[in-house]
Write a protein that holds these residues in place. Structure first.
Motif, mmCIF file in Angstrom:
data_model
loop_
_atom_site.group_PDB
_atom_site.id
_atom_site.type_symbol
_atom_site.label_atom_id
_atom_site.label_comp_id
_atom_site.label_asym_id
_atom_site.label_seq_id
_atom_site.Cartn_x
_atom_site.Cartn_y
_atom_site.Cartn_z
ATOM 1 N N PHE A 144 -32.996 0.842 -36.808
ATOM 2 C CA PHE A 144 -32.294 2.004 -37.358
ATOM 3 C C PHE A 144 -30.973 2.227 -36.628
ATOM 4 O O PHE A 144 -29.953 2.526 -37.249
ATOM 5 N N LEU A 145 -30.987 2.085 -35.300
ATOM 6 C CA LEU A 145 -29.743 2.300 -34.543
ATOM 7 C C LEU A 145 -28.656 1.333 -35.006
ATOM 8 O O LEU A 145 -27.493 1.709 -35.172
ATOM 9 N N VAL A 146 -29.045 0.065 -35.212
ATOM 10 C CA VAL A 146 -28.050 -0.920 -35.633
ATOM 11 C C VAL A 146 -27.637 -0.654 -37.087
ATOM 12 O O VAL A 146 -26.448 -0.618 -37.416
ATOM 13 N N ALA A 147 -28.629 -0.450 -37.934
ATOM 14 C CA ALA A 147 -28.356 -0.333 -39.367
ATOM 15 C C ALA A 147 -27.605 0.951 -39.696
ATOM 16 O O ALA A 147 -26.780 0.974 -40.619
ATOM 17 N N SER A 148 -27.863 2.043 -38.927
ATOM 18 C CA SER A 148 -27.174 3.292 -39.262
ATOM 19 C C SER A 148 -25.675 3.134 -39.013
ATOM 20 O O SER A 148 -24.855 3.628 -39.793
ATOM 21 N N GLY A 149 -25.322 2.404 -37.947
ATOM 22 C CA GLY A 149 -23.903 2.133 -37.706
ATOM 23 C C GLY A 149 -23.311 1.319 -38.839
ATOM 24 O O GLY A 149 -22.247 1.630 -39.375
ATOM 25 N N LEU A 150 -24.046 0.298 -39.238
ATOM 26 C CA LEU A 150 -23.576 -0.602 -40.292
ATOM 27 C C LEU A 150 -23.357 0.159 -41.603
ATOM 28 O O LEU A 150 -22.348 -0.020 -42.293
ATOM 29 N N THR A 151 -24.315 1.016 -41.920
ATOM 30 C CA THR A 151 -24.243 1.735 -43.192
ATOM 31 C C THR A 151 -23.123 2.778 -43.160
ATOM 32 O O THR A 151 -22.435 3.001 -44.150
ATOM 33 N N LEU A 152 -22.907 3.393 -41.981
ATOM 34 C CA LEU A 152 -21.807 4.363 -41.859
ATOM 35 C C LEU A 152 -20.455 3.670 -42.010
ATOM 36 O O LEU A 152 -19.557 4.170 -42.688
ATOM 37 N N LEU A 153 -20.327 2.504 -41.371
ATOM 38 C CA LEU A 153 -19.060 1.773 -41.471
ATOM 39 C C LEU A 153 -18.772 1.452 -42.924
ATOM 40 O O LEU A 153 -17.638 1.543 -43.387
ATOM 41 N N PHE A 154 -19.820 1.070 -43.655
ATOM 42 C CA PHE A 154 -19.567 0.768 -45.049
ATOM 43 C C PHE A 154 -19.298 2.037 -45.848
ATOM 44 O O PHE A 154 -18.336 2.115 -46.605
ATOM 45 N N GLY A 155 -20.128 3.043 -45.654
ATOM 46 C CA GLY A 155 -20.019 4.260 -46.451
ATOM 47 C C GLY A 155 -18.690 4.969 -46.241
ATOM 48 O O GLY A 155 -18.062 5.439 -47.184
ATOM 49 N N ILE A 156 -18.250 5.058 -44.987
ATOM 50 C CA ILE A 156 -17.047 5.832 -44.697
ATOM 51 C C ILE A 156 -15.794 4.983 -44.774
ATOM 52 O O ILE A 156 -14.786 5.388 -45.334
ATOM 53 N N MET A 157 -15.877 3.790 -44.215
ATOM 54 C CA MET A 157 -14.659 2.999 -44.109
ATOM 55 C C MET A 157 -14.583 1.897 -45.144
ATOM 56 O O MET A 157 -13.557 1.240 -45.282
ATOM 57 N N GLY A 158 -15.675 1.667 -45.882
ATOM 58 C CA GLY A 158 -15.684 0.604 -46.869
ATOM 59 C C GLY A 158 -15.604 -0.771 -46.245
ATOM 60 O O GLY A 158 -15.098 -1.715 -46.831
ATOM 61 N N ILE A 159 -16.123 -0.875 -45.010
ATOM 62 C CA ILE A 159 -16.024 -2.152 -44.282
ATOM 63 C C ILE A 159 -17.395 -2.811 -44.200
ATOM 64 O O ILE A 159 -18.381 -2.166 -43.862
ATOM 65 N N ILE A 160 -17.433 -4.088 -44.546
ATOM 66 C CA ILE A 160 -18.657 -4.855 -44.332
ATOM 67 C C ILE A 160 -18.458 -5.629 -43.041
ATOM 68 O O ILE A 160 -17.579 -6.467 -42.929
ATOM 69 N N ASN A 161 -19.254 -5.276 -42.034
ATOM 70 C CA ASN A 161 -18.997 -5.776 -40.686
ATOM 71 C C ASN A 161 -20.059 -6.770 -40.229
ATOM 72 O O ASN A 161 -21.129 -6.395 -39.783
ATOM 73 N N LEU A 162 -19.742 -8.058 -40.340
ATOM 74 C CA LEU A 162 -20.699 -9.083 -39.918
ATOM 75 C C LEU A 162 -20.821 -9.140 -38.407
ATOM 76 O O LEU A 162 -21.780 -9.673 -37.879
ATOM 77 N N ALA A 163 -19.811 -8.617 -37.706
ATOM 78 C CA ALA A 163 -19.832 -8.725 -36.251
ATOM 79 C C ALA A 163 -20.748 -7.677 -35.625
ATOM 80 O O ALA A 163 -20.842 -7.601 -34.404
ATOM 81 N N HIS A 164 -21.432 -6.884 -36.442
ATOM 82 C CA HIS A 164 -22.262 -5.823 -35.880
ATOM 83 C C HIS A 164 -23.369 -6.376 -34.983
ATOM 84 O O HIS A 164 -23.730 -5.750 -33.992
ATOM 85 N N GLY A 165 -23.908 -7.540 -35.362
ATOM 86 C CA GLY A 165 -24.923 -8.172 -34.510
ATOM 87 C C GLY A 165 -24.358 -8.552 -33.156
ATOM 88 O O GLY A 165 -25.045 -8.500 -32.136
#
Lengths: 335, 289
Positions: free
Chosen positions: B21-42
């Motif tokens: 959840f900690l990782v995914a919530s960041g990922l989903t926020l980045l997409f939701g707010i900034m429209g960014i798909i961030n592969l480097a999140h891992g």
């Protein structure tokens, strides 16, 4: 540009490739064979990304399945008949593309990217964890496919030059096939879907059907590349279908020039050569590769091949010849 | 024995779900707010683990390591956002995928240059080193309970910030209509840099918490990244609630999958995603496109 001057570079490139084995050492023939194989793979991805507007991040799955179909079916065989092995690989990759495509086509945008990624990972893990198919170690293949009529060898791929010309003809046929379907009504529809899917649907086309056909075609062609790679190296392992390969394939398409058929060939040349020669410079060559890819994204979004018309138009405008309408819009739409 | 065995598995599933959840919530926020798909999140998860390993080694204390590591992670996030991600907001997802893919290559090499290719482990802090005795032969490590507790604390903190503060209001508004927020005079550049740094810090924090129970090794972020993508897709992009439900579902399916159907465990997660998408293509809590 007239069609003659436009096709001139292609003809020159083809002639160079045709004559290459006469001059190149066997190491370089092998290397260019690999470039040709990766070019087919990247071209098939460009059908999705550049023409249909589907950013698939799982394309390596079909590449791997093409290779695995060959390796699994013929690992213990005493001879590998080409006319059985090749259709089998194409069929396996096409079927896998049908399944993955059927699930993912109903989504779009970011979902499509993530779903193709996740589903291809499913195949990756299946082969990674299955002891029956060699698991992590993969499968070795000690024979090369042979084309035979009766008991006569017509074409034995054991010979490096034969393999080279077989791969090159596959590339040319793939290119011509894609040119053909892109000029056919089918190609017009998928390009229209990329431009504006709602409008195409409003015109009464079943867009999902077209997208699925495109996806299956691309998957089948990736299977062709996977078949060639498996046959060429004689070794297939799960890394073929890892998401790294899918990422590199996208890099090749964009680096060469997305939405052109020759772009992926140029991109394959650049990336495979970098992958081969950067490690000689430094152990940490991926740092350089990453830097190059980032620079392309930031400064050259339409790829290396977009440089040529740009340079050309630069020279011509300096001479005072105005740009043609088509070329000036091409230059303007950058970024 | 049976019941306590399943209890242990359940606790493991929940703990894994919280980390995801900690990782995914960041990922989903980045997409939701900034429209960014961030592969480097891992990679940021990996960064967290390596920072925990390195700073614990230097300071001799995991707590100090986390305390020093979090600002470093945020700083890395800020730098990455300013020098790479910020050029991509108006670009096609295709280029975001490619650029962040290149970032992974770079982070992997940097990790090898800085910390080598060995597998490392981080000692569990002595206060939390014990375990609860459930039955004669079943016990549960205290540290794993601590992970869940820490994640719950962070999740509550996030809920409070996002639902109850002015900053959270702006973030929520940004997720539903970026242009309007900008038009209302909010400095979107600053907001994006902040959100990105927070996303990196969340992923890094998850990596730090996980370091003592999993080992720290090259490429460790990539598995986490792909599973987090599955979580985001299942939950619906941009939805924190969705990320939570998705993370718990994946935690349960993968943990019990490993116990009940070991050969199929890693496939089941993806099969679950496929089933959910056939039913709801936009994810459980996503808005229809």
């Amino acid at each position: 540009m007239s069609s003659l001057t436009r096709s001139l570079p292609l003809v020159v490139a083809l002639l160079t490739l045709l004559l290459f084995p006469l001059f190149g050492s066997s190491f370089y023939v092998g290397l260019v064979t690999r470039i040709i194989i990766i070019a087919i793979f990247a071209m098939s991805l460009d059908l999705l990304i550049g023409y249909t507007g589907l950013v698939s991040f799982g394309h390596a799955a079909f590449f791997g399945i093409g290779g695995y179909a060959l390796a699994i079916a013929f690992q213990d065989a005493s001879v590998i008949p080409l006319w059985q092995a090749l259709p089998l690989s194409l069929l396996a990759a096409g079927l896998a593309a049908l399944v993955i495509g059927w699930i993912s086509i109903r989504t779009s945008g970011i979902y499509f990217i993530m779903i193709t990624l996740a589903l291809s990972q499913m195949f990756f893990y299946y082969f990674f964890e299955s002891p029956r198919y060699g698991g992590d170690d993969g499968i070795f293949l000690f024979l090369k496919p042979v084309l035979m009529i009766g008991s006569e060898d017509i074409l034995n791929l054991d010979n490096e030059n034969n393999f080279y010309y077989f791969a090159l003809s596959s590339l040319v046929l793939t290119y011509l096939f894609l040119v053909m379907i892109l000029q056919a009504p089918f190609g017009k529809v998928i390009k229209a879907i990329k431009a504006n899917e709602h409008r195409v649907r409003a015109l009464g086309y079943s867009t999902n059907g077209y997208k699925l056909v495109s996806f299956v075609l691309a998957g089948t062609l990736a299977g062709l590349a996977g078949f060639l790679e498996g046959a060429h190296t004689g070794y297939i392992n799960p890394a073929y279908m890892s998401w790294h390969e899918s990422g590199v394939a996208i890099a090749i398409v964009i680096l060469g020039g997305v939405g052109t058929l020759y772009g992926p060939i140029v991109g394959a040349f650049i990336i495979v050569l970098l992958q081969n020669f950067l490690p000689e410079l430094t152990e940490h060559w991926q740092l350089l590769l990453g830097g190059i890819v980032i620079s392309v994204v930031l400064f050259l979004p339409r790829g290396a091949t977009s440089l040529f018309p740009r340079l050309l138009s630069l020279i011509r405008t300096e001479k005072g010849v105005p740009l043609s309408q088509e070329e000036s819009t091409k230059v303007d739409t950058d970024g | 024995m049976e019941l306590s065995f399943y209890l242990v598995q359940l606790l493991n599933a929940v703990q894994y779900g919280f980390l995801l959840f900690l990782v995914a919530s960041g990922l989903t926020l980045l997409f939701g707010i900034m429209g960014i798909i961030n592969l480097a999140h891992g990679s940021f998860y990996m960064l967290g683990s390596y920072l925990a390993y390195w700073l614990t080694d230097v300071t001799g204390n995991l707590w100090l390591g986390i305390l020093l590591g979090l600002p470093i992670a945020m700083m890395v996030g800020y730098i990455v956002e300013r020098f790479a991600i910020s050029f991509l907001y108006k670009r096609d997802h295709l280029y975001q995928v490619l650029l962040t893919f290149a970032l992974i290559l770079i982070f992997n090499e940097l990790q090898q240059i800085l910390w080598g290719t060995d597998v490392h482990s981080v000692p569990i802090p002595s206060i939390l080193a014990g375990s609860f005795q459930l039955t004669e032969n079943q016990s549960y490590p205290v540290y794993r309970l601590f992970i869940s507790a820490a994640c719950i604390a962070v999740a509550c903190g996030m809920y409070w910030v996002i639902q109850k503060t002015r900053l959270g209001m702006i973030i929520r508004a940004g997720a539903s209509n970026r242009e309007m927020v900008q038009a209302l005079g909010i400095n979107v550049n600053r907001l994006f840099a902040f959100v990105f740094s927070m996303g990196v810090a969340l992923a890094g924090f998850a990596g730090m918490l996980a370091a003592p129970v999993d080992s720290v090794y090259p490429g460790m972020g990539e598995n986490v990244l792909i599973i987090s993508f599955v979580v985001v897709v299942i939950g619906g992009t941009g939805s924190i609630k969705g990320a939570f439900v998705g993370a718990m579902l994946i935690g349960l399916v993968s943990t019990f999958g490993k116990v009940l159907l070991p050969e199929m465990a890693s496939i089941m997660v993806y099969a679950l995603m496929a089933v959910i998408l056939m039913w709801r293509p936009q994810g459980l809590f996503g808005r229809a496109a």
